[in-house]
Scaffold this motif. Structure first.
Motif, PDB file in Angstrom:
ATOM      1  N   LEU A  73     -69.672 -36.521  -8.686  1.00 24.64           N
ATOM      2  CA  LEU A  73     -70.430 -37.535  -9.435  1.00 24.64           C
ATOM      3  C   LEU A  73     -71.889 -37.617  -8.978  1.00 24.64           C
ATOM      4  O   LEU A  73     -72.628 -38.467  -9.458  1.00 24.64           O
ATOM      5  CB  LEU A  73     -69.751 -38.901  -9.293  1.00 24.64           C
ATOM      6  CG  LEU A  73     -68.401 -39.045 -10.009  1.00 24.64           C
ATOM      7  CD1 LEU A  73     -67.720 -40.352  -9.608  1.00 24.64           C
ATOM      8  CD2 LEU A  73     -68.575 -38.983 -11.520  1.00 24.64           C
ATOM      9  N   SER A 132     -78.452 -44.720 -12.007  1.00 27.46           N
ATOM     10  CA  SER A 132     -78.210 -46.095 -12.484  1.00 27.46           C
ATOM     11  C   SER A 132     -78.621 -47.137 -11.448  1.00 27.46           C
ATOM     12  O   SER A 132     -78.007 -48.201 -11.346  1.00 27.46           O
ATOM     13  CB  SER A 132     -76.731 -46.282 -12.843  1.00 27.46           C
ATOM     14  OG  SER A 132     -76.340 -45.350 -13.825  1.00 27.46           O
ATOM     15  N   GLN A 135     -62.318 -39.324 -10.387  1.00 29.90           N
ATOM     16  CA  GLN A 135     -63.643 -39.349 -11.016  1.00 29.90           C
ATOM     17  C   GLN A 135     -63.673 -40.294 -12.204  1.00 29.90           C
ATOM     18  O   GLN A 135     -64.606 -41.089 -12.357  1.00 29.90           O
ATOM     19  CB  GLN A 135     -64.032 -37.945 -11.486  1.00 29.90           C
ATOM     20  CG  GLN A 135     -64.542 -37.020 -10.411  1.00 29.90           C
ATOM     21  CD  GLN A 135     -65.049 -35.718 -11.019  1.00 29.90           C
ATOM     22  OE1 GLN A 135     -65.913 -35.735 -11.898  1.00 29.90           O
ATOM     23  NE2 GLN A 135     -64.498 -34.604 -10.553  1.00 29.90           N
ATOM     24  N   ARG A 136     -62.665 -40.194 -13.059  1.00 34.15           N
ATOM     25  CA  ARG A 136     -62.630 -41.063 -14.245  1.00 34.15           C
ATOM     26  C   ARG A 136     -62.563 -42.533 -13.842  1.00 34.15           C
ATOM     27  O   ARG A 136     -63.222 -43.390 -14.448  1.00 34.15           O
ATOM     28  CB  ARG A 136     -61.439 -40.691 -15.134  1.00 34.15           C
ATOM     29  CG  ARG A 136     -61.608 -39.373 -15.869  1.00 34.15           C
ATOM     30  CD  ARG A 136     -60.581 -39.208 -16.972  1.00 34.15           C
ATOM     31  NE  ARG A 136     -59.229 -39.036 -16.439  1.00 34.15           N
ATOM     32  CZ  ARG A 136     -58.695 -37.863 -16.131  1.00 34.15           C
ATOM     33  NH1 ARG A 136     -59.408 -36.751 -16.291  1.00 34.15           N
ATOM     34  NH2 ARG A 136     -57.459 -37.778 -15.680  1.00 34.15           N
ATOM     35  N   ARG A 179     -66.013 -43.663 -12.465  1.00 35.23           N
ATOM     36  CA  ARG A 179     -67.049 -43.816 -13.486  1.00 35.23           C
ATOM     37  C   ARG A 179     -67.041 -45.214 -14.094  1.00 35.23           C
ATOM     38  O   ARG A 179     -68.081 -45.733 -14.498  1.00 35.23           O
ATOM     39  CB  ARG A 179     -66.864 -42.768 -14.599  1.00 35.23           C
ATOM     40  CG  ARG A 179     -67.392 -41.385 -14.236  1.00 35.23           C
ATOM     41  CD  ARG A 179     -67.547 -40.523 -15.467  1.00 35.23           C
ATOM     42  NE  ARG A 179     -67.930 -39.159 -15.111  1.00 35.23           N
ATOM     43  CZ  ARG A 179     -67.098 -38.138 -15.003  1.00 35.23           C
ATOM     44  NH1 ARG A 179     -65.793 -38.328 -15.235  1.00 35.23           N
ATOM     45  NH2 ARG A 179     -67.510 -36.947 -14.678  1.00 35.23           N
ATOM     46  N   THR A 180     -65.852 -45.829 -14.178  1.00 31.18           N
ATOM     47  CA  THR A 180     -65.796 -47.184 -14.740  1.00 31.18           C
ATOM     48  C   THR A 180     -66.492 -48.194 -13.841  1.00 31.18           C
ATOM     49  O   THR A 180     -66.855 -49.278 -14.288  1.00 31.18           O
ATOM     50  CB  THR A 180     -64.316 -47.614 -14.934  1.00 31.18           C
ATOM     51  OG1 THR A 180     -63.679 -47.729 -13.658  1.00 31.18           O
ATOM     52  CG2 THR A 180     -63.561 -46.602 -15.773  1.00 31.18           C
ATOM     53  N   LEU A 218     -69.067 -47.081 -11.359  1.00 36.23           N
ATOM     54  CA  LEU A 218     -70.429 -46.643 -11.031  1.00 36.23           C
ATOM     55  C   LEU A 218     -71.301 -46.454 -12.264  1.00 36.23           C
ATOM     56  O   LEU A 218     -72.532 -46.461 -12.155  1.00 36.23           O
ATOM     57  CB  LEU A 218     -70.363 -45.313 -10.253  1.00 36.23           C
ATOM     58  CG  LEU A 218     -69.531 -45.344  -8.965  1.00 36.23           C
ATOM     59  CD1 LEU A 218     -69.484 -43.958  -8.329  1.00 36.23           C
ATOM     60  CD2 LEU A 218     -70.082 -46.352  -7.992  1.00 36.23           C
ATOM     61  N   GLY A 219     -70.670 -46.271 -13.421  1.00 34.97           N
ATOM     62  CA  GLY A 219     -71.434 -46.076 -14.638  1.00 34.97           C
ATOM     63  C   GLY A 219     -71.843 -44.633 -14.846  1.00 34.97           C
ATOM     64  O   GLY A 219     -71.576 -43.758 -14.039  1.00 34.97           O
TER      65      GLY A 219
END
Length: 244
Positions: free
Chosen positions: A152, A190, A236-237, A240-241, A243-244
């Motif tokens: 990521l 971000s 990872q998925r 992502r929710t 960390l964006g």
């Protein structure tokens, strides 16, 4: 009498040696071995034999930070016994280690220190001790979480063991210290300044505690429930929710 005085100062006293089948383990695993006891120049009354699982923790105080030794677990192997001069004794053991055990090794990195100390309790004498460094490897899930962060766009900056407890809704850590894996972005992502991951076992699952420090927004916390079999792509998925 003179020999007893010397033994009380540790000269000519009994000696102990901890022998492990292997010094390598994972959190929640087990260690097998034995303590070899060799009598000294005089008979000595031993009140008990203990094993202590130790680590080094960072303590945050009002006047700054410092480090201290910390006992993760203590095991009583034997109660009182008399060790005659020159006598040999063996105490076999199998230890079940806590699943919150700090990791000491990652691929190509040593990140913390855990050791096993043997202690013989002798009245009015220097207690003989023996220490053995342990290698605590990361579980496959921990390695997948690190791989996910790298994919990521983050790099592992440092790993600390901090004194205190992890607290999330419905769950609190037990041993009194916890390990933090600190990541920083390789480039602007971000507004994230750093991300800290901690692992909290919860039954068959693992709770991944994620602390995100963003510029101008401060810290935020999320908890992800993962299976021990979660792949790097699945982690990872989930990340992502957060960390964006």
């Amino acid at each position: 009498m003179f020999k007893q005085l010397l033994a009380s100062a540790g000269i000519g006293a009994c000696k102990i040696d901890t022998q492990l089948q292997t010094n390598q383990c994972v959190p929640g695993g087990s260690l097998k071995g034995q303590i070899q006891i060799l009598g000294g120049a005089v008979a000595q009354q031993i009140n008990g034999f203990d094993l202590a699982l130790m680590t080094r923790v960072k303590v945050k105080a009002d006047n700054g930070e410092f480090y201290q030794n910390f006992c993760l677990q203590r095991f009583r192997l034997a109660d009182a016994m008399l060790v005659e001069p020159g006598a040999r004794h063996q105490l076999p053991f199998e230890l079940r280690l806590v699943d919150e055990l700090p990791v000491t090794h990652l691929p190509h990195h040593t990140v913390s220190k855990v050791w096993l100390t043997s202690e013989a309790d002798i009245d009015m004498a220097l207690d003989p001790t023996d220490s053995d460094l342990l290698r605590i490897d990361a579980t496959p899930l921990m390695l997948n979480c690190i791989d996910a962060m790298l994919a990521l766009g983050y790099q592992l900056q440092k790993v600390d063991v901090e004194k205190g407890f992890l607290q999330v809704p419905g769950k609190r850590s037990k041993v009194g210290c916890y390990q933090e894996f600190e990541f920083r972005p390789r480039q602007w992502l971000s507004g994230v300044k750093e991300v800290e991951l901690s692992f909290l076992p919860d039954g068959a699952d693992m709770l991944l505690v994620v602390e995100v420090d963003r510029s101008f927004r401060g810290d935020s916390y999320r908890t992800l429930r993962l299976s021990p079999r979660s792949s790097s792509a699945e982690v990872q998925r989930a990340l992502r929710t957060v960390l964006g």
